[in-house]
Design a protein around this motif. Structure first.
Motif, short mmCIF file in Angstrom:
data_model
loop_
_atom_site.label_atom_id
_atom_site.label_comp_id
_atom_site.label_asym_id
_atom_site.label_seq_id
_atom_site.Cartn_x
_atom_site.Cartn_y
_atom_site.Cartn_z
N ARG A 14 -5.26 9.87 -8.19
CA ARG A 14 -3.98 8.81 -8.34
C ARG A 14 -3.49 8.04 -9.02
O ARG A 14 -2.62 7.30 -9.21
CB ARG A 14 -4.53 7.61 -7.08
N ALA A 74 0.72 -1.45 0.14
CA ALA A 74 -0.58 -0.30 0.31
C ALA A 74 0.83 1.08 -0.04
O ALA A 74 1.94 1.38 0.59
CB ALA A 74 -1.20 -0.36 1.23
N GLY A 75 0.42 2.40 -1.20
CA GLY A 75 1.48 3.26 -1.21
C GLY A 75 2.28 3.77 -2.03
O GLY A 75 2.87 4.61 -2.63
N SER A 100 -12.74 7.64 -7.34
CA SER A 100 -12.30 6.81 -6.10
C SER A 100 -10.95 6.77 -6.29
O SER A 100 -9.60 6.58 -6.05
CB SER A 100 -12.76 5.24 -6.15
N ASP A 150 0.01 5.57 -4.71
CA ASP A 150 -1.04 5.56 -3.01
C ASP A 150 -1.99 4.39 -3.54
O ASP A 150 -2.48 5.17 -3.79
CB ASP A 150 -0.78 6.75 -3.36
N LYS A 194 -3.74 1.64 -2.62
CA LYS A 194 -4.77 1.57 -1.92
C LYS A 194 -5.32 -0.09 -1.52
O LYS A 194 -5.60 -0.43 -2.87
CB LYS A 194 -5.51 1.81 -1.27
N SER A 197 -1.61 -4.28 2.31
CA SER A 197 -1.72 -3.84 3.57
C SER A 197 -0.55 -3.67 4.81
O SER A 197 -0.07 -4.76 4.78
CB SER A 197 -3.55 -3.53 4.21
N GLU A 199 -7.90 -1.66 -1.32
CA GLU A 199 -8.90 -1.35 -2.13
C GLU A 199 -9.17 -1.05 -3.11
O GLU A 199 -9.84 -2.09 -4.49
CB GLU A 199 -10.28 -0.33 -1.96
N ASP A 200 -7.72 -1.24 -4.03
CA ASP A 200 -7.71 -0.96 -5.79
C ASP A 200 -7.53 -2.84 -6.31
O ASP A 200 -7.43 -3.04 -7.04
CB ASP A 200 -6.27 -0.39 -5.64
#
Length: 111
Positions: free
Chosen positions: A66, A14-15, A62, A84, A86, A111, A88-89
């Motif tokens: 990004r 994540a990120g 959403s 970035d 996440k 995560s 949820e992507d």
């Protein structure tokens, strides 16, 4: 007939960032719009971003700010720069042009 082949998926924290590519072959001069959709198992496929031959872009709320969709001057390939990321992507990402779909590439943001 148009064939679409995606590449560039993978696992990222994540990120992090990934860039997807979509190469079109066949009757590419008939293409007016290309884009990306994504699908999570058990859910409907949803729009991520599209780009027209004129360069107009459209993004899902959403991913705005990004993700960036782009293409080279010859319309092929089309890219999706994802920053970035996440959790949820996480989904299978499909390249799209009206009436045509690629086979998809898996993106996992841990995560």
């Amino acid at each position: 007939q148009v064939q679409l082949v995606e590449s560039g998926g993978g696992l990222v924290q994540a990120g992090g960032s990934l860039r997807l590519s979509c190469a079109a072959s066949g009757d590419i001069f008939s293409i007016r719009v290309m884009g990306w959709y994504r699908q999570v198992l058990g859910k409907q496929r949803e729009l991520v971003a599209t780009i027209t031959n004129g360069g107009s872009t459209n993004y899902a709320d959403s991913v705005k700010g990004r993700f960036t969709i782009s293409r080279d001057s010859a319309k092929n390939p089309v890219y999706l720069q994802m920053n970035d990321l996440k959790p949820e992507d996480t989904a299978v990402y499909y390249c799209y042009s009206p009436n045509y779909w690629g086979r998809g590439t898996l993106v996992t943001a841990s995560s």
